[in-house]
Design a protein around this motif. Structure first.
Motif, PDB file in Angstrom:
ATOM      1  N   VAL A  54      37.169  43.698  41.739  1.00 48.28           N
ATOM      2  CA  VAL A  54      35.794  43.500  41.267  1.00 48.28           C
ATOM      3  C   VAL A  54      34.920  44.562  41.919  1.00 48.28           C
ATOM      4  CG1 VAL A  54      33.818  41.940  41.164  1.00 48.28           C
ATOM      5  CG2 VAL A  54      36.134  41.010  41.139  1.00 48.28           C
ATOM      6  N   TYR A  77      29.434  45.438  39.690  1.00 48.57           N
ATOM      7  CA  TYR A  77      29.606  44.321  38.769  1.00 48.57           C
ATOM      8  C   TYR A  77      29.254  43.007  39.445  1.00 48.57           C
ATOM      9  CZ  TYR A  77      31.321  41.242  35.232  1.00 48.57           C
ATOM     10  OH  TYR A  77      31.373  40.273  34.275  1.00 48.57           O
ATOM     11  N   PHE A  78      29.785  42.868  40.645  1.00 47.70           N
ATOM     12  CA  PHE A  78      29.575  41.657  41.441  1.00 47.70           C
ATOM     13  C   PHE A  78      28.088  41.396  41.687  1.00 47.70           C
ATOM     14  CE2 PHE A  78      29.071  40.675  46.111  1.00 47.70           C
ATOM     15  CZ  PHE A  78      29.209  39.304  46.012  1.00 47.70           C
ATOM     16  N   ARG A 131      25.498  42.608  40.161  1.00 47.91           N
ATOM     17  CA  ARG A 131      24.712  42.389  38.957  1.00 47.91           C
ATOM     18  C   ARG A 131      24.932  40.962  38.445  1.00 47.91           C
ATOM     19  NH1 ARG A 131      25.980  44.622  33.548  1.00 47.91           N
ATOM     20  NH2 ARG A 131      24.356  43.690  32.266  1.00 47.91           N
ATOM     21  N   ALA A 132      26.174  40.503  38.509  1.00 48.84           N
ATOM     22  CA  ALA A 132      26.462  39.115  38.108  1.00 48.84           C
ATOM     23  C   ALA A 132      25.686  38.153  39.002  1.00 48.84           C
ATOM     24  CB  ALA A 132      27.959  38.839  38.195  1.00 48.84           C
ATOM     25  N   ALA A 133      25.667  38.447  40.301  1.00 42.86           N
ATOM     26  CA  ALA A 133      24.955  37.591  41.249  1.00 42.86           C
ATOM     27  C   ALA A 133      23.459  37.586  40.937  1.00 42.86           C
ATOM     28  CB  ALA A 133      25.207  38.077  42.674  1.00 42.86           C
ATOM     29  N   SER A 151      35.776  48.387  44.896  1.00 42.91           N
ATOM     30  CA  SER A 151      35.914  46.931  44.920  1.00 42.91           C
ATOM     31  C   SER A 151      35.171  46.355  46.116  1.00 42.91           C
ATOM     32  CB  SER A 151      37.383  46.547  45.017  1.00 42.91           C
ATOM     33  OG  SER A 151      38.040  46.825  43.815  1.00 42.91           O
ATOM     34  N   VAL A 152      34.642  45.167  45.923  1.00 37.02           N
ATOM     35  CA  VAL A 152      33.819  44.511  46.932  1.00 37.02           C
ATOM     36  C   VAL A 152      34.528  44.479  48.290  1.00 37.02           C
ATOM     37  CG1 VAL A 152      32.649  42.367  47.586  1.00 37.02           C
ATOM     38  CG2 VAL A 152      32.738  43.055  45.176  1.00 37.02           C
TER      39      VAL A 152
END
Ligand SMILES: Nc1ncnc2c1ncn2[C@@H]1O[C@H](COP(=O)(O)OP(=O)(O)O)[C@@H](O)[C@H]1O
Ligand SMILES: [Mg+2]
Lengths: 459, 252
Positions: free
Chosen positions: B93, B97-98, B100-102, B141-142
């Motif tokens: 992830v 992306y992470f 923005r989803a949050a 990735s995170v």
């Protein structure tokens, strides 16, 4: 082998996979040099001798091939797919040198003409014969061959079947020292719009000493019920480098059985990314023969099976020479009633001291009715080696879930994201940016079909 | 405003928090100090809703909302942010992306419109600069393969992006060199505002030179045993936790 009641005896029971051969024999013989007909005849005899495997056969223990036994598959016929249709397909955005086949037949109108470095050949086997007949005959059928190699349950029936019907396919040749900047994309499309058919894609990739390429091999179903029986042979010259990604997205009613065999010479580096989302039955055999010292091999796999899909990956790495490294990571996401199989063989031959082989297999089961069968199989005949294997069947990690949720991402979405990420980690190995994006989107779309997956929001 | 009243929590059969009382007004920064194992991370976990802890007594409210009734993501939406002592790696992830989803989930909860990718990138640009983040970390990735310092920086960066009303920093200073410590502190200080509460958990005084607290509390064996101003942190640095223990013993 004859006589056991479970076996499908192709010598006495009529079956389309056999009958077709008699029908097509004359036609097949007109294709390619005479040596091919010898190969075909021998392979056909071998196939009919052994028949279609059943779950009594060790190498097919978990995979029922009833769909093949019961199905009737006509010889592949022509179908029309226009450029627009290909561009609109999942493969559309991939920017590469395309060689396209429809139902096994070369489709020059969909393939792209490119100015290539001197001596490079990327096209159909048929055209390849006109320039590199010697190279092709030197390797064709010799790489996908387990004769004389270790293993007591070696099973090459589907290689025989493919070879029996060998006609066109793809041929890639890079001479010594050529580093190809643009990726190569071999596209095998299936469109069975006039009833079930069988096609036999054959691919030969020969990389000369010190050459370097990235290659995608895609199998995409457009319509209907069909059987794809593919064989790919890869020859890696000394110090050659290849990133080889196979993307299998056949129709969910179809059967896909493929073997990829690789021969690595000294100092070569080979990466195989084996991505499987399609097929009612999908079976891959990836066999790597390490025939020189100081080679590096990376086998990565990502499969998603839903509904009643069965995805079976068999890999084998033959460490026949000392000082070679192999790394293998296979992952599967299985939902609904899907079945996953992973069998990873590593043979370390007596001489292969200082072998370093690492194998990992991980699966996530999205539903209690999904299954995975995992079997690592290490057979080591040298004493100074490092071989490890590990398998996990996982739930999602709780600390990862909490981390995402603590940032505001709802539980269902967090779960979806982590399942996606589990497989996406494998897709990251694909360094062709446009292809990686296509694969990520295909993964995303695939997971959305699952009954057990929440919608992943945010996009 | 964060209001914790008589909070008791246990893990399995072990009582770890044994009656915590704490009020943090908007605009205030409170430091919670205490020896290893005193329950600091447990307190942070219970506030943010990590599973595995059983609250047996007491309440936790943020701006009048009972947090203990909410799922972790709902607490985040209500304004809680925890900077983890050990940030989790999430291979596969990307950071962008992470985040923005949050952010979009939190915004949705607040009744705000979701941000498009372009708007989002604009939103985070200044925060990337403020945290002196290598922008390549965004597409990775995170936390995967991040150094200890990069992970902590990423936590504060996330906090800056999500703009919570309560920020809890759990040992954000551990593993940071002095330069990273300054960057992280600057990030936190930039977020100090009259409508935001900050709780800084640490067991060293060092961080508090940069993030100057309004109040300091000493947590021992699941209770706040002493509270004071920022000078309390200096006294602890000087004399260690033993002096608090002696004081307590003398009182008993
Ligand atoms: N999940 C857990 N399971 C068992 N014991 C735990 C768990 N979490 C914390 N503890 C115990 O609770 C006590 C307080 O831990 P923690 O809150 O992490 O302390 P601190 O952060 O102040 O160092 C310790 O004794 C620790 O071992
Ligand atoms: Mg702690």
């Amino acid at each position: 082998m004859a006589g056991t009641s479970e076996m499908i005896d192709l010598k006495s029971t009529p079956h389309s996979l056999v009958e077709n051969f008699n029908l097509m024999k004359g036609l097949l013989a007109t294709y390619g040099p005479d040596e091919l007909q010898v190969l075909r005849e021998k392979a056909f005899r071998n196939f009919t001798e052994f028949g279609i495997p059943t779950t009594k056969d060790e190498e097919f223990k978990y995979l029922s091939l009833r769909a093949l036994e019961d199905g009737r598959f006509a010889p592949a016929y022509g179908a029309t797919i226009d450029r627009f249709e290909l561009e609109q397909s999942v493969l559309g955005p991939i920017d590469a040198i395309n060689v396209v086949f429809i139902n096994g037949e070369y489709a020059p109108e969909l393939s792209s003409a490119h100015a290539l470095p001197k001596g490079v050949f990327i096209g159909s086997l048929k055209d390849g014969f006109t320039v590199y007949e010697e190279v092709i005959l030197e390797h064709l059928g010799k790489i996908a061959n387990l004769t004389g190699k270790l293993g007591s349950t070696n099973d090459e029936r589907f290689v025989y079947l493919n070879t029996a019907y060998l006609t066109d396919g793809a041929f890639v040749y890079l001479p010594k020292g050529v580093s190809l900047e643009q990726p190569i994309h071999l596209i095998y499309l299936s469109k069975a719009d006039h009833g079930p058919l069988v096609s036999y894609p054959r691919t030969l990739i020969v990389l000369g000493e010190n050459s370097d390429a990235k290659l995608l091999e895609s199998y995409l179903g457009m319509d209907g019920v069909y059987f794809t029986n593919a064989v790919t042979e890869v020859v890696m010259g000394e110090s050659a480098i290849l990133e080889h990604t196979k993307f299998q997205q056949e129709k969910l009613e179809s059967v896909h059985i493929a073997a990829t065999s690789i021969h690595q010479s000294e100092d070569s580096i080979y990466t195989n990314n084996n991505i499987n989302f399609g097929g009612h039955i999908a079976r891959n055999d990836v066999n790597v023969w390490l025939d020189g010292e100081h080679t590096e091999t990376w086998l990565n796999g990502a499969s998603v099976g839903l509904g009643h899909q069965a995805i079976d990956n068999h890999t084998r790495i033959d460490h026949a020479k000392p000082n070679c490294n192999s790394f293998e990571v296979y992952k599967a996401i299985l939902g609904d009633h899907a079945l996953g199989v992973f069998n990873g063989k590593i043979f370390v031959y007596e001489d292969a001291q200082k072998t370093d082989a690492k194998q990992t297999n991980k699966a996530i089961l999205l539903s209690p009715t999904a299954t995975i069968n995992t079997k690592p199989q290490l057979e080591i005949f040298a004493d100074d080696v490092k071989c490890t294997h590990g398998a996990t069947i996982g739930q999602l990690r709780e600390d990862s879930m909490f981390y995402l949720q603590s940032r505001g991402i709802p539980k269902d979405e967090a779960r979806g994201l982590l399942v996606y990420a589990f497989a996406a980690e494998v897709l990251e190995k694909v360094t062709i940016a446009s292809a990686r994006e296509v694969l990520e989107n295909a993964l995303f779309a695939k997971l959305k079909e699952s009954q057990d997956m929440p919608e992943k929001g945010g996009e | 405003m964060l209001e914790i009243k008589n909070l008791h929590a246990r893990v399995e059969d072990k009582e770890i928090l044994r009656g915590i009382n704490l009020t943090v007004n908007p605009g205030e920064v409170h430091a919670i100090m205490g020896p290893n194992g005193s329950g600091k991370s447990t307190l942070a976990s219970v506030i943010s809703g990590k599973s595995g802890y059983e609250v047996t007594e007491g309440s936790v409210e943020l701006n009048g909302v009972d947090l203990l009734e909410l799922a972790p993501e709902e607490r985040a939406a209500a304004g809680v942010f925890l900077a983890f002592q050990y940030p989790v790696e999430i291979p596969g992830v990307t950071n962008t992306y992470f985040l923005r989803a949050a952010l979009n989930n939190v915004r949705k909860h607040r009744g705000e419109a979701e941000l498009s990718m372009t708007e989002f990138m604009k939103h985070i640009k200044s925060k990337v600069q403020m945290m002196d983040m290598d922008s390549s970390l965004l597409s990775r990735s995170v936390n995967e393969g991040f150094s200890g310092g990069e992970k902590k920086r990423n936590e504060i960066f996330q906090m800056a992006v999500l703009e919570p009303s309560l920020a809890i920093l759990d040992e954000t200073d551990s593993g940071l060199d002095i330069d990273a410590l300054k960057v992280v502190s600057n990030g936190v200080n930039a977020l100090r505002s009259p409508d935001r509460s900050v709780v800084v958990v640490t067991h060293y005084q060092r961080l508090l030179n940069y993030i100057v607290p309004d109040y300091v509390h000493v947590l021992m064996e699941g209770r706040i045993v002493k509270s004071g101003g920022k000078e309390l942190a200096l006294a602890l640095e000087d004399k260690g936790y033993a002096f608090v223990e002696e004081e307590l013993a003398a009182k008993a």
